[in-house]
Design a protein around this motif. Structure first.
Motif, short mmCIF file in Angstrom:
data_model
loop_
_atom_site.label_atom_id
_atom_site.label_comp_id
_atom_site.label_asym_id
_atom_site.label_seq_id
_atom_site.Cartn_x
_atom_site.Cartn_y
_atom_site.Cartn_z
N SER A 89 -7.93 3.68 -8.60
CA SER A 89 -6.57 3.41 -8.12
C SER A 89 -6.58 2.88 -6.69
N LEU A 90 -5.50 2.20 -6.34
CA LEU A 90 -5.32 1.64 -5.01
C LEU A 90 -3.99 2.14 -4.47
N ILE A 91 -4.01 2.78 -3.33
CA ILE A 91 -2.79 3.39 -2.79
C ILE A 91 -2.50 2.81 -1.42
N LEU A 92 -1.25 2.40 -1.21
CA LEU A 92 -0.82 1.86 0.08
C LEU A 92 -0.12 2.94 0.87
N LEU A 93 -0.57 3.15 2.10
CA LEU A 93 0.04 4.13 2.99
C LEU A 93 0.70 3.37 4.13
N GLY A 94 2.01 3.51 4.24
CA GLY A 94 2.75 2.77 5.26
C GLY A 94 3.57 3.69 6.14
N GLY A 95 3.95 3.19 7.30
CA GLY A 95 4.76 3.99 8.21
C GLY A 95 4.76 3.37 9.60
N GLU A 96 5.62 3.87 10.45
CA GLU A 96 5.71 3.36 11.81
C GLU A 96 4.43 3.64 12.59
#
Length: 201
Positions: A89-96
Motif C-alpha cells: 500500500s501507499l499512504i499519503l500523509l499531509g498537513g501544515e
C-alpha cells in the motif's frame, strides 16, 4: 523503440496542453506551465492489447478475502488506516508545516511490527537532523536505515536491493526522475510525505 511526446502541464492544477500557454484555461494562473516528456514504449501497447482480452465477470462470483494488515504500533493510527498497513500500500500523509508529520513517521519507523528493516529516504533533511529527532524521541533502532536521496531511480534500486518492510519518503515533492524533464519543485500546498509498506506478512 520508445517514442516520446511533449506535453505542457499547469503547475497549479495539473491541466495538460499540447502547447505552452501563458494563462491556464482551467484555473486562470499565469506562467504556470512546465514542459514534461512522456515516453511510450511498444511494450506498453502490447500489454494493453493483452489486457483487453480480459472479460468482465460478475462481482458476486468472486470470494471476498480478509486483507492481512500490519500494525503500526499505534492503536489510533491503526484505526485510521482500517486496521493497519497493507502490504504494497501507499499512504499519503499531509498537513501544515511543523505539525509533526516527520516526528510521527519516525516513531512509526521504530514501532511498526514485523520482521525486516525500515528505509527512511529524506530529500530535505540530513542524516544528522533525523538523528537529532530520533535521540529526542528516544529512538535507537538498528533496523532503521537512512538514505539522503532525491533521484527516484536510485531510491527504487535501493528498495529492490534491501527489500525493506517499510519505506518512508520525506517528502515526495523533492523527488525527481530522469525520465521527466520538469525539475523537482515545491508545491504551494503543505509538505507531503509518502510511506509505503513493503513488508511480507
Amino acid at each position: 523503440m520508445a517514442k516520446s511526446k511533449t506535453v505542457f502541464v499547469c503547475n497549479e492544477c495539473g491541466y495538460e496542453s499540447s502547447k505552452w500557454l501563458g494563462k491556464c484555461p482551467a484555473c486562470g494562473s499565469w506562467n504556470s506551465f512546465f514542459e514534461q516528456k512522456i515516453v511510450e514504449s511498444k511494450n506498453s501497447f502490447l500489454k494493453l492489447e493483452k489486457s483487453s482480452s480480459n472479460i468482465p465477470q460478475k462481482l458476486n462470483l468472486y470470494e471476498a478475502k480478509e486483507t492481512i494488515r500490519t500494525s503500526t504500533g499505534f492503536q489510533e493510527l491503526d484505526r485510521v488506516l482500517g486496521g493497519g498497513l497493507v502490504k504494497g500500500s501507499l499512504i499519503l500523509l499531509g498537513g501544515e508545516p511543523g505539525i509533526g508529520k516527520s516526528t510521527l513517521i519516525l516513531q512509526l519507523c521504530d514501532k511498526v511490527k514485523g520482521e525486516g528493516i525500515v528505509l527512511y529516504v529524506s530529500g530535505e533533511e540530513s542524516a544528522e537532523q533525523i538523528k537529532l529527532r530520533a535521540d529526542r524521541l528516544g529512538i535507537n533502532n538498528e533496523d532503521i536505515l537512512f538514505l539522503g536521496e532525491t533521484d527516484i531511480e536510485v531510491i527504487n534500486q535501493n528498495i529492490i536491493n534491501l527489500n525493506p518492510k517499510l519505506v518512508i519518503i520525506d517528502s515526495i515533492q523533492t523527488m525527481y526522475s530522469e525520465e521527466i524533464s520538469a525539475a523537482a519543485r515545491k508545491c504551494k500546498s503543505s509538505k507531503r510525505d509518502y510511506f509505503s509498506n513493503y513488508e511480507s506478512v
